[in-house]
Design an enzyme around this catalytic site. Sequence first.
Site, PDB file in Angstrom:
ATOM      1  N   LYS A   1      -6.881  -1.127   8.830  1.00 40.69           N
ATOM      2  CA  LYS A   1      -7.209  -1.909   7.462  1.00 40.69           C
ATOM      3  C   LYS A   1      -7.059  -3.529   7.418  1.00 40.69           C
ATOM      4  CE  LYS A   1      -7.328   1.927   4.891  1.00 40.69           C
ATOM      5  NZ  LYS A   1      -8.595   2.280   4.262  1.00 40.69           N
TER       6      LYS A   1
ATOM      7  N   TYR B   1       2.563   4.076   9.431  1.00 36.88           N
ATOM      8  CA  TYR B   1       0.961   3.781   9.091  1.00 36.88           C
ATOM      9  C   TYR B   1       0.238   3.297  10.572  1.00 36.88           C
ATOM     10  CZ  TYR B   1      -3.011   3.188   6.020  1.00 36.88           C
ATOM     11  OH  TYR B   1      -4.171   3.030   5.327  1.00 36.88           O
TER      12      TYR B   1
END
Length: 257
Positions: free
Chosen positions: A163, A156
Amino acid sequence: MGILDGKTILVAGVTMDSSIGFATARFAQEQGATVLISNFGRALGITRRIAKRLPVEPVVLELDVTDQSHLDGLAETLRGHGVEHLDGVVHSIAYGNPETLLGGDFMTGPWEDVAQAVQVSAYSLKSLTEAARPLLGAGSSVVGLTFDATTAWPAYDWMGVAKAALESTSRYLARTLGPEGVRVNLVSAGPLKTLAAKAIPGFEKLEETWDERAPLGWDNGDQGPTARAVCALLSDLFPATTGEIVHVDGGFHAIGA
């Protein structure tokens, strides 16, 4: 009567009918809301086509959250469609170049791509909320979508950083807009088979283990539970909740290794 009966909701970032944004728009309509959806550029044509698959075909707006002219004109554009106020805004927007920012080679991510990812995925929550602010009043709700940024997930990489910025942005927005009666919250979903997830190299390995470890199990093809959580936060059922991250992940986040 549904939990969103009589409310007007803007869902920003609806691309495919497999997206969380689409599922949210559908459930919001089922719960009585008038829904508008948005996208931009080449994806706008796709959004207009899949909009016909919703229970009620919604107005589709062109909105690029990195284009200041789009943001500056949002309130007037909405008024042009007969919308004098918004009861809710859904931020279903994220972007990270899968070739440079995702896939396990964290150290090579160039700043130009990182900056774009942070702007599109995090700063845009502030930009979108600010653009909609003239139409938001006491009792309205802003809800964004995140993927738990407290952990460094395999593959990720810089999207995890983006995020984390999104989650911090939501808390500062909650603090800033609380005195106006505007709530700001996030829903942290488990891995779902969306267009965004398909762009993440190696993400399928994370999906494979999620169902095994989540106490409630996890169906990565079902956007319904996440959409329901978003709509609950848009409703009047959480009048004193802001700055919160609601996990919809089968309980995975609560379980240790």
